[in-house]
Design a protein around this motif. Structure first.
Motif, PDB file in Angstrom:
ATOM      1  N   GLY A   1       0.809  -1.205   0.000  1.00  0.00           N
ATOM      2  CA  GLY A   1       0.000   0.000   0.000  1.00  0.00           C
ATOM      3  C   GLY A   1       0.848   1.262   0.000  1.00  0.00           C
ATOM      4  N   ASP A   2       0.227   2.366  -0.419  1.00  0.00           N
ATOM      5  CA  ASP A   2       0.922   3.652  -0.448  1.00  0.00           C
ATOM      6  C   ASP A   2       1.027   4.244   0.953  1.00  0.00           C
ATOM      7  OD1 ASP A   2       1.020   3.388  -3.179  1.00  0.00           O
ATOM      8  OD2 ASP A   2      -0.595   4.829  -3.581  1.00  0.00           O
ATOM      9  N   GLN A   3       2.097   4.999   1.186  1.00  0.00           N
ATOM     10  CA  GLN A   3       2.229   5.848   2.358  1.00  0.00           C
ATOM     11  C   GLN A   3       2.109   7.300   1.896  1.00  0.00           C
ATOM     12  OE1 GLN A   3       5.509   4.579   5.098  1.00  0.00           O
ATOM     13  NE2 GLN A   3       5.964   3.073   3.515  1.00  0.00           N
ATOM     14  N   LYS A   4       2.029   8.214   2.857  1.00  0.00           N
ATOM     15  CA  LYS A   4       1.951   9.630   2.497  1.00  0.00           C
ATOM     16  C   LYS A   4       3.198  10.075   1.744  1.00  0.00           C
ATOM     17  CE  LYS A   4      -1.980  10.948   4.346  1.00  0.00           C
ATOM     18  NZ  LYS A   4      -3.092  11.464   3.530  1.00  0.00           N
ATOM     19  N   THR A   5       4.320   9.468   2.055  1.00  0.00           N
ATOM     20  CA  THR A   5       5.591   9.903   1.465  1.00  0.00           C
ATOM     21  C   THR A   5       6.103   8.994   0.366  1.00  0.00           C
ATOM     22  OG1 THR A   5       6.778   8.685   3.195  1.00  0.00           O
ATOM     23  CG2 THR A   5       6.331  11.012   3.611  1.00  0.00           C
ATOM     24  N   LEU A   6       5.435   7.856   0.143  1.00  0.00           N
ATOM     25  CA  LEU A   6       6.060   6.833  -0.692  1.00  0.00           C
ATOM     26  C   LEU A   6       5.007   5.929  -1.317  1.00  0.00           C
ATOM     27  CD1 LEU A   6       9.073   5.840  -1.140  1.00  0.00           C
ATOM     28  CD2 LEU A   6       8.631   4.168   0.651  1.00  0.00           C
ATOM     29  N   PRO A   7       5.112   5.654  -2.627  1.00  0.00           N
ATOM     30  CA  PRO A   7       4.198   4.676  -3.228  1.00  0.00           C
ATOM     31  C   PRO A   7       4.525   3.262  -2.766  1.00  0.00           C
ATOM     32  CG  PRO A   7       5.809   5.429  -4.850  1.00  0.00           C
ATOM     33  CD  PRO A   7       6.017   6.266  -3.620  1.00  0.00           C
ATOM     34  N   GLY A   8       3.556   2.390  -2.867  1.00  0.00           N
ATOM     35  CA  GLY A   8       3.757   1.004  -2.470  1.00  0.00           C
ATOM     36  C   GLY A   8       4.633   0.233  -3.442  1.00  0.00           C
TER      37      GLY A   8
ATOM     38  N   ASN B   1      10.096  21.813   3.045  1.00  0.00           N
ATOM     39  CA  ASN B   1       9.219  22.915   3.440  1.00  0.00           C
ATOM     40  C   ASN B   1       8.080  22.469   4.362  1.00  0.00           C
ATOM     41  OD1 ASN B   1       7.667  21.585   1.533  1.00  0.00           O
ATOM     42  ND2 ASN B   1       7.633  23.277   0.075  1.00  0.00           N
ATOM     43  N   VAL B   2       7.904  21.152   4.524  1.00  0.00           N
ATOM     44  CA  VAL B   2       6.957  20.649   5.522  1.00  0.00           C
ATOM     45  C   VAL B   2       7.322  21.191   6.910  1.00  0.00           C
ATOM     46  CG1 VAL B   2       6.249  18.568   6.769  1.00  0.00           C
ATOM     47  CG2 VAL B   2       6.234  18.585   4.277  1.00  0.00           C
ATOM     48  N   LEU B   3       8.617  21.242   7.203  1.00  0.00           N
ATOM     49  CA  LEU B   3       9.061  21.716   8.515  1.00  0.00           C
ATOM     50  C   LEU B   3       8.657  23.170   8.733  1.00  0.00           C
ATOM     51  CD1 LEU B   3      12.671  20.221   8.797  1.00  0.00           C
ATOM     52  CD2 LEU B   3      10.485  19.179   9.408  1.00  0.00           C
ATOM     53  N   LYS B   4       8.798  23.980   7.704  1.00  0.00           N
ATOM     54  CA  LYS B   4       8.452  25.401   7.821  1.00  0.00           C
ATOM     55  C   LYS B   4       6.961  25.586   8.026  1.00  0.00           C
ATOM     56  CE  LYS B   4       9.062  29.851   5.504  1.00  0.00           C
ATOM     57  NZ  LYS B   4       9.624  30.548   4.308  1.00  0.00           N
ATOM     58  N   ARG B   5       6.159  24.833   7.272  1.00  0.00           N
ATOM     59  CA  ARG B   5       4.709  24.977   7.409  1.00  0.00           C
ATOM     60  C   ARG B   5       4.235  24.571   8.806  1.00  0.00           C
ATOM     61  NH1 ARG B   5       4.645  22.900   1.992  1.00  0.00           N
ATOM     62  NH2 ARG B   5       4.107  20.822   2.774  1.00  0.00           N
ATOM     63  N   LEU B   6       4.876  23.538   9.363  1.00  0.00           N
ATOM     64  CA  LEU B   6       4.492  23.077  10.697  1.00  0.00           C
ATOM     65  C   LEU B   6       5.163  23.888  11.800  1.00  0.00           C
ATOM     66  CD1 LEU B   6       4.591  19.181  10.279  1.00  0.00           C
ATOM     67  CD2 LEU B   6       2.579  20.567  10.796  1.00  0.00           C
ATOM     68  N   GLY B   7       6.174  24.668  11.435  1.00  0.00           N
ATOM     69  CA  GLY B   7       6.925  25.404  12.451  1.00  0.00           C
ATOM     70  C   GLY B   7       7.715  24.488  13.361  1.00  0.00           C
ATOM     71  N   VAL B   8       8.313  23.447  12.795  1.00  0.00           N
ATOM     72  CA  VAL B   8       9.012  22.439  13.589  1.00  0.00           C
ATOM     73  C   VAL B   8      10.219  23.045  14.307  1.00  0.00           C
ATOM     74  CG1 VAL B   8      10.403  20.336  13.470  1.00  0.00           C
ATOM     75  CG2 VAL B   8       8.242  20.485  12.206  1.00  0.00           C
TER      76      VAL B   8
ATOM     77  N   ASP C   1      -7.525  20.402  10.709  1.00  0.00           N
ATOM     78  CA  ASP C   1      -7.980  19.279  11.532  1.00  0.00           C
ATOM     79  C   ASP C   1      -7.240  19.178  12.863  1.00  0.00           C
ATOM     80  OD1 ASP C   1      -9.806  18.550   9.612  1.00  0.00           O
ATOM     81  OD2 ASP C   1      -8.497  17.073   8.658  1.00  0.00           O
ATOM     82  N   ILE C   2      -6.116  19.853  13.008  1.00  0.00           N
ATOM     83  CA  ILE C   2      -5.422  19.894  14.296  1.00  0.00           C
ATOM     84  C   ILE C   2      -5.059  21.345  14.592  1.00  0.00           C
ATOM     85  CG2 ILE C   2      -4.507  17.541  14.192  1.00  0.00           C
ATOM     86  CD1 ILE C   2      -1.832  18.681  13.320  1.00  0.00           C
TER      87      ILE C   2
ATOM     88  N   ILE D   1       4.942  10.731   9.422  1.00  0.00           N
ATOM     89  CA  ILE D   1       4.104  11.373  10.430  1.00  0.00           C
ATOM     90  C   ILE D   1       4.084  12.882  10.221  1.00  0.00           C
ATOM     91  CG2 ILE D   1       3.875  11.866  12.891  1.00  0.00           C
ATOM     92  CD1 ILE D   1       2.954   9.056  12.044  1.00  0.00           C
ATOM     93  N   LEU D   2       5.226  13.477   9.891  1.00  0.00           N
ATOM     94  CA  LEU D   2       5.261  14.911   9.620  1.00  0.00           C
ATOM     95  C   LEU D   2       4.390  15.263   8.413  1.00  0.00           C
ATOM     96  CD1 LEU D   2       9.029  15.711  10.249  1.00  0.00           C
ATOM     97  CD2 LEU D   2       7.091  16.392  11.663  1.00  0.00           C
ATOM     98  N   ALA D   3       4.417  14.424   7.388  1.00  0.00           N
ATOM     99  CA  ALA D   3       3.574  14.664   6.210  1.00  0.00           C
ATOM    100  C   ALA D   3       2.092  14.554   6.569  1.00  0.00           C
ATOM    101  CB  ALA D   3       3.927  13.680   5.097  1.00  0.00           C
ATOM    102  N   ILE D   4       1.740  13.586   7.413  1.00  0.00           N
ATOM    103  CA  ILE D   4       0.357  13.424   7.862  1.00  0.00           C
ATOM    104  C   ILE D   4      -0.091  14.648   8.660  1.00  0.00           C
ATOM    105  CG2 ILE D   4      -1.097  12.119   9.464  1.00  0.00           C
ATOM    106  CD1 ILE D   4       0.459   9.599   8.569  1.00  0.00           C
ATOM    107  N   LEU D   5       0.769  15.112   9.565  1.00  0.00           N
ATOM    108  CA  LEU D   5       0.425  16.269  10.393  1.00  0.00           C
ATOM    109  C   LEU D   5       0.321  17.538   9.553  1.00  0.00           C
ATOM    110  CD1 LEU D   5       2.709  15.578  13.479  1.00  0.00           C
ATOM    111  CD2 LEU D   5       0.243  15.188  13.302  1.00  0.00           C
ATOM    112  N   ASP D   6       1.196  17.662   8.563  1.00  0.00           N
ATOM    113  CA  ASP D   6       1.162  18.827   7.681  1.00  0.00           C
ATOM    114  C   ASP D   6      -0.160  18.891   6.923  1.00  0.00           C
ATOM    115  OD1 ASP D   6       2.224  21.065   6.120  1.00  0.00           O
ATOM    116  OD2 ASP D   6       2.449  19.620   4.495  1.00  0.00           O
TER     117      ASP D   6
END
Length: 452
Positions: free
Chosen positions: A181-188, A296-303, A262-263, A250-255
């Protein structure tokens, strides 16, 4: 083909298979055992004569497959390393981190054998790496004979590869660790639609049956609901995550959840190697395109990088979302320390998103009932379990039914069961024995040479 499992302990860990095809000798992976110490972590390399290996073929960069590569090649000066292009980007970085961890263990736990290899040995690995693009073949010639090596994407983590060896019109297929199966960051996984003479298959989830209500999409939605509810009620959340692969997913899911509203917007804190690997994922995405993750996921989340973990029993003063390693709350890691700060309050939540060995602190915590005491031994801290503890099935391994279906579709003459606990392998063995097809089914004992 002759095949020998060099993992002296069996089960999962120190993964290393010796494969002999006519004049050719290959190693498939060379990992370290996560539950052993010192030289006990290593495969049984004493079974290898000096300068006898043509190539080490690496499936992926988790340390139970990668961690012993420098030791394996110490006495194999003419061997090359065959690996995927993303794995080439990651391998030495992962080994450097492992070397640093062993140096710290040598000093803290007085393990004189550590580190098992030096930084100088790691510097010698890159020149002998041959990156093979997925779907392309490399042909070896020796003694008037030829063998062909081809890699295929196997999901699991970025760079993970299945291996096909073709020799004298016969094909042997090694799944490696696989997720269809696919993940948020990677195809299966994208395996070839063909039959094989021999299938060497992982069996990690042989005892885990996924039901209709535990599909990955539902598990992600449930995770977001728990995170959102906890943060909105003024608590903090800890998501222990493996540094390679799981933290980035997980960072991609949270982003995505933050973008959808949703959060709530709270500080997101990450740690160490997983945060460093974000840069490697970004490079792989730009150069190779094998992963769907950008920095840029880090910037959007303000990690924010974790500077200091909260003291045991003292949670943060404001709601905070921690995504830190290790995924199993191993002692002396950021997740272990943060768990000690959050566990005693009913406002907080700990969300496990990967496998937890029952003998690790994470595995023990999952078995501890609410309000019972839990001991953080290396922190000398005892606290009642009052935080919400939840487990989410976001495994990087294929379901057993999917693997069984794939095995039957391949119509092999022989099936070799690997990378699974004894009970998990037994489940596959029992299921395959019931088929009308006359497979040769092998569950290799450590150190025994099998003719397949």
């Amino acid at each position: 083909m002759k095949l020998t499992d060099l993992n002296p302990h069996g089960g999962i860990g120190a993964n290393c298979l010796l494969v002999e095809l006519g004049p050719f000798r290959f190693l498939i992976d060379a990992g370290i055992h996560p539950k052993k110490v010192g030289r006990e972590t290593l495969p049984d390399f004493d079974k290898l004569a000096p300068n006898s290996i043509d190539a080490l073929i690496l499936t992926h960069c988790h340390l139970d497959h990668l961690g012993a590569v420098p030791v394996a090649l110490r006495h194999q000066p003419e061997a090359m390393i065959i690996l995927s292009r993303p794995t080439q980007e990651l391998a030495v970085r992962m080994l450097r981190n492992s070397c640093n961890v062993m140096r710290r263990q040598r000093d803290e736990q007085r393990i004189p054998e550590y580190p098992l290899y030096s930084f100088a040995e790691l510097d010698r690995l890159e020149p002998i790496m041959f990156a093979l693009p997925y779907g392309h073949s490399r042909t070896f010639a020796k003694g008037g004979e030829e063998v062909q090596v081809t890699l295929y994407p196997s999901g699991h983590i970025v760079g993970a590869a299945a291996i096909k060896l073709t020799y004298k019109h016969r094909s042997i297929f090694f799944t490696g660790d696989v997720l269809f199966g696919d993940q948020k960051t990677l195809p299966g996984a994208a395996f070839p639609d063909e039959t094989f003479d021999t299938l060497v298959m992982e069996t990690t989830r042989g005892l885990t049956r996924r039901t209709d209500d535990t599909r990955r999409e539902e598990e992600v939605a449930r995770l977001i609901q728990t995170v959102s509810r906890t943060l909105e009620n003024g608590g903090s959340v800890l998501i222990p995550a493996f540094a390679l692969g799981r933290m980035q997913e997980i960072l991609a899911i949270l982003d995505e959840a933050r973008t959808k509203g949703d959060i709530p917007k709270v500080p997101v804190v990450c740690s160490g190697l997983g945060l460093d690997l974000v840069d490697y994922f970004d490079v792989i995405a730009r150069k190779i395109g094998a992963v769907k993750f950008r920095r840029n996921v880090l910037k959007r989340l303000g990690v924010q990088a974790l500077k200091r973990a909260p003291a045991p029993g003292k949670p943060p003063s404001k709601p905070t979302l921690f995504v830190v390693s290790s995924g199993m709350l191993v002692e002396n890691t950021p997740s272990y320390a943060i768990a000690a700060s959050l566990l005693g309050s009913p406002h907080n939540a700990l969300c496990f998103v990967g496998y937890c060995d029952p003998d690790t602190p994470g595995g023990k915590l999952l078995q501890t009932p609410q309000d019972e005491s839990f001991v953080f031994e290396t922190l000398d801290h005892v606290t009642p379990v009052r935080a919400t503890i939840e487990r989410f099935d976001l495994s990087g391994h294929a379901d057993r039914e999917e693997l069984l279906s794939f095995a039957r579709k391949c119509e092999p003459r022989a099936i070799v069961l690997t990378h699974g606990d004894p009970e998990a392998r037994s489940w596959f063995h029992e299921q395959l024995e019931q088929d009308e097809a006359a497979y040769q089914i092998i569950d290799p004992a450590p150190g025994t040479c099998y003719t397949v």
